[in-house]
Design a protein around this motif. Structure first.
Motif, PDB file in Angstrom:
ATOM      1  N   VAL A  11       0.848  -1.187   0.000  1.00 31.32           N
ATOM      2  CA  VAL A  11       0.000   0.000   0.000  1.00 31.32           C
ATOM      3  C   VAL A  11       0.888   1.243   0.000  1.00 31.32           C
ATOM      4  O   VAL A  11       1.799   1.375   0.801  1.00 31.32           O
ATOM      5  CB  VAL A  11      -0.943   0.010   1.218  1.00 31.32           C
TER       6      VAL A  11
ATOM      7  N   GLN B 101      -7.511   8.893  -2.522  1.00 30.70           N
ATOM      8  CA  GLN B 101      -7.103   7.622  -1.926  1.00 30.70           C
ATOM      9  C   GLN B 101      -8.126   7.191  -0.886  1.00 30.70           C
ATOM     10  O   GLN B 101      -8.465   7.944   0.029  1.00 30.70           O
ATOM     11  CB  GLN B 101      -5.726   7.717  -1.275  1.00 30.70           C
ATOM     12  N   GLU B 102      -8.608   5.969  -1.054  1.00 27.76           N
ATOM     13  CA  GLU B 102      -9.561   5.385  -0.109  1.00 27.76           C
ATOM     14  C   GLU B 102      -8.817   4.901   1.131  1.00 27.76           C
ATOM     15  O   GLU B 102      -7.606   4.667   1.074  1.00 27.76           O
ATOM     16  CB  GLU B 102     -10.280   4.204  -0.761  1.00 27.76           C
ATOM     17  N   PRO B 103      -9.530   4.716   2.249  1.00 26.53           N
ATOM     18  CA  PRO B 103      -8.880   4.192   3.456  1.00 26.53           C
ATOM     19  C   PRO B 103      -8.170   2.856   3.229  1.00 26.53           C
ATOM     20  O   PRO B 103      -7.171   2.562   3.876  1.00 26.53           O
ATOM     21  CB  PRO B 103     -10.039   4.041   4.451  1.00 26.53           C
ATOM     22  N   SER B 104      -8.672   2.044   2.288  1.00 27.12           N
ATOM     23  CA  SER B 104      -8.044   0.743   1.989  1.00 27.12           C
ATOM     24  C   SER B 104      -6.689   0.907   1.314  1.00 27.12           C
ATOM     25  O   SER B 104      -5.916  -0.041   1.233  1.00 27.12           O
ATOM     26  CB  SER B 104      -8.945  -0.076   1.071  1.00 27.12           C
ATOM     27  N   GLY B 105      -6.420   2.109   0.791  1.00 27.73           N
ATOM     28  CA  GLY B 105      -5.173   2.359   0.076  1.00 27.73           C
ATOM     29  C   GLY B 105      -5.365   2.477  -1.418  1.00 27.73           C
ATOM     30  O   GLY B 105      -4.472   2.944  -2.128  1.00 27.73           O
ATOM     31  N   LYS B 106      -6.513   2.037  -1.936  1.00 28.73           N
ATOM     32  CA  LYS B 106      -6.767   2.142  -3.374  1.00 28.73           C
ATOM     33  C   LYS B 106      -6.745   3.610  -3.779  1.00 28.73           C
ATOM     34  O   LYS B 106      -7.296   4.472  -3.095  1.00 28.73           O
ATOM     35  CB  LYS B 106      -8.107   1.540  -3.750  1.00 28.73           C
TER      36      LYS B 106
ATOM     37  N   SER C  86     -14.283   7.036  -7.186  1.00 30.81           N
ATOM     38  CA  SER C  86     -14.293   6.248  -5.954  1.00 30.81           C
ATOM     39  C   SER C  86     -15.719   6.009  -5.476  1.00 30.81           C
ATOM     40  O   SER C  86     -16.064   4.896  -5.076  1.00 30.81           O
ATOM     41  CB  SER C  86     -13.482   6.970  -4.865  1.00 30.81           C
TER      42      SER C  86
ATOM     43  N   ASN D 279     -17.181   3.538  -7.607  1.00 32.23           N
ATOM     44  CA  ASN D 279     -16.386   2.309  -7.537  1.00 32.23           C
ATOM     45  C   ASN D 279     -16.135   1.698  -8.911  1.00 32.23           C
ATOM     46  O   ASN D 279     -16.237   0.492  -9.116  1.00 32.23           O
ATOM     47  CB  ASN D 279     -17.027   1.277  -6.603  1.00 32.23           C
TER      48      ASN D 279
ATOM     49  N   ARG E 127       0.824   4.921   0.689  1.00 37.32           N
ATOM     50  CA  ARG E 127       0.025   5.911   1.420  1.00 37.32           C
ATOM     51  C   ARG E 127       0.473   7.315   1.052  1.00 37.32           C
ATOM     52  O   ARG E 127       1.656   7.628   1.106  1.00 37.32           O
ATOM     53  CB  ARG E 127       0.170   5.732   2.922  1.00 37.32           C
TER      54      ARG E 127
ATOM     55  N   TYR F  97      -3.233   0.517  -6.806  1.00 41.67           N
ATOM     56  CA  TYR F  97      -2.503   0.674  -5.551  1.00 41.67           C
ATOM     57  C   TYR F  97      -1.091   1.146  -5.872  1.00 41.67           C
ATOM     58  O   TYR F  97      -0.241   1.186  -5.004  1.00 41.67           O
ATOM     59  CB  TYR F  97      -2.457  -0.657  -4.792  1.00 41.67           C
TER      60      TYR F  97
END
Length: 169
Positions: A35, A155-160, A84, A87, A37, A121
């Motif tokens: 990931v 950037q989403e919390p998941s890292g995407k 995002s 999706n 960040r 990612y």
């Protein structure tokens, strides 16, 4: 008995130090993604790294350099967040807007030349490299009509990361 307990405790600590490490390569032999960040403080540095990379590619191809444009960057940021929410990586907004619509909404007075998008990612350099591997996205980067560039992401919390580049005349 005390000696046995001491041996068992020693063995426990010795074995607890032997934790398995996560694999660094996948079944295909390629490195597993990590990931990437992005911190808010890195925004300008990332945008100028991409601008420098794009300009190096353009100069190597005999094209003029681009300038970073705040209005095109605003259009790119809006679309990255919207992808995002939807999706899915595609060029139309959740309100049905096209790239032309989003650029016009920012008040950009030039002509929009093209838009590149990505869902990944990967970091910004890997994303630009991937765009250069595909003729349609490479054409956006190397278009002789382009003079300005906007670049942003969400950037989403998941890292995407949802990347968007917009070029204009």
């Amino acid at each position: 008995m005390a000696r046995l307990i001491l041996i068992l405790i020693s063995a426990f600590f010795a074995l607890s130090a032997c934790t398995p490490t996560a694999p660094t390569v996948g079944p295909d032999g390629k490195p597993l993604p990590r990931v990437y960040r992005i911190k808010t403080k890195d925004t300008a540095a990332i945008q100028f790294r991409v601008l420098d990379s794009v300009n190096a590619l353009r100069v190597a191809a005999g094209k003029g350099s681009l300038e970073l444009d705040s209005k095109l960057t605003a259009a790119a940021a809006t679309h990255s967040r919207d992808m995002s929410v939807q999706n899915r990586p595609w060029h139309f907004g959740s309100d049905g807007s096209s790239p032309l619509d989003r650029v016009a909404r920012t008040g950009y007075e030039g002509e929009m030349v093209g838009e590149n998008i990505s869902e990944s990612y990967e970091n910004e350099s890997e994303t630009v490299a991937a765009w250069m591997e595909t003729p349609a996205t490479r054409d956006v980067i190397l278009s002789p009509r382009a003079r300005k560039m906007g670049f942003s992401w969400f950037q989403e919390p998941s890292g995407k990361i949802w990347w968007t580049m917009v070029t204009g005349s």
